[in-house]
Design a protein around this motif. Structure first.
Motif, short mmCIF file in Angstrom:
data_model
loop_
_atom_site.label_atom_id
_atom_site.label_comp_id
_atom_site.label_asym_id
_atom_site.label_seq_id
_atom_site.Cartn_x
_atom_site.Cartn_y
_atom_site.Cartn_z
N ASN A 118 3.61 -6.06 -14.63
CA ASN A 118 2.61 -6.95 -14.59
C ASN A 118 1.17 -6.24 -14.26
O ASN A 118 0.43 -6.97 -14.02
N GLY A 119 1.36 -5.07 -13.85
CA GLY A 119 0.08 -4.38 -13.06
C GLY A 119 0.27 -3.95 -11.78
O GLY A 119 1.41 -3.53 -11.21
N LEU A 120 -0.69 -4.14 -10.91
CA LEU A 120 -0.63 -3.55 -9.56
C LEU A 120 -0.57 -4.85 -8.62
O LEU A 120 -1.27 -5.70 -9.05
N THR A 121 -0.10 -4.39 -7.62
CA THR A 121 0.02 -5.72 -6.64
C THR A 121 0.22 -4.96 -5.24
O THR A 121 0.39 -3.74 -5.23
N ILE A 122 -0.01 -5.75 -4.29
CA ILE A 122 0.26 -4.92 -2.78
C ILE A 122 1.31 -5.42 -2.09
O ILE A 122 1.68 -6.85 -2.00
N GLN A 123 2.00 -4.61 -1.17
CA GLN A 123 3.10 -4.96 -0.41
C GLN A 123 2.80 -4.79 1.01
O GLN A 123 2.16 -3.53 1.49
N PHE A 124 2.73 -5.82 1.65
CA PHE A 124 2.35 -5.74 3.38
C PHE A 124 3.51 -5.12 4.07
O PHE A 124 4.77 -5.28 3.74
N ASN A 125 2.94 -3.96 4.65
CA ASN A 125 3.78 -3.09 5.40
C ASN A 125 3.90 -3.69 7.06
O ASN A 125 4.83 -3.64 7.54
#
Length: 130
Positions: A118-125
């Motif tokens: 679906n593209g780019l997303t962010i993952q909380f670290n």
């Protein structure tokens, strides 16, 4: 969880982090948690995110994240780094200093930038003092 085009700019990625911080400002920790992907090994929860923010300065009970901070000589870090080659499924990272009660703090949230169909997303670290 929002997605951006694979051609998204750094500014568009930072807008995702701003939207996440806006949810924290409203103290909707569940919505903020659900806004990003998560590494299950990190064991974050909405309540743990709340506890870290609330305990940042134990002398100031009730503190919260604010999207905007007062102008001072300290600059809020909102930084995107992209890797030349993907690393462990990530194409880069975001470092985002949180404003606490309108002041820039050294409490920093980090995110991985992930790609999927679906593209780019962010993952909380993590959220930690830098």
């Amino acid at each position: 969880m929002p997605h951006l085009s694979v051609a998204a700019t750094d500014e568009e990625l930072l807008q995702l982090a701003d939207s996440w911080a806006a949810l924290l400002e409203g103290e909707d920790y569940l919505a903020a948690f659900n806004y990003t992907a998560h590494d299950p090994h990190m064991r974050w929860s909405p309540d743990l995110i709340r506890q870290v923010i609330k305990s940042y300065d134990e002398c100031k009970p009730g503190q919260r994240v604010t999207l905007h901070g007062r102008a001072t000589d300290i600059q809020q870090r909102k930084e995107v780094s992209r890797w030349p080659e993907p690393r462990h499924g990530s194409i880069g990272e975001i470092w985002y200093d949180l404003n606490i009660d309108g002041c820039v703090s050294d409490l920093t949230a980090t995110f991985d930038i992930l790609t999927d169909a679906n593209g780019l997303t962010i993952q909380f670290n993590d959220i930690h003092v830098m």
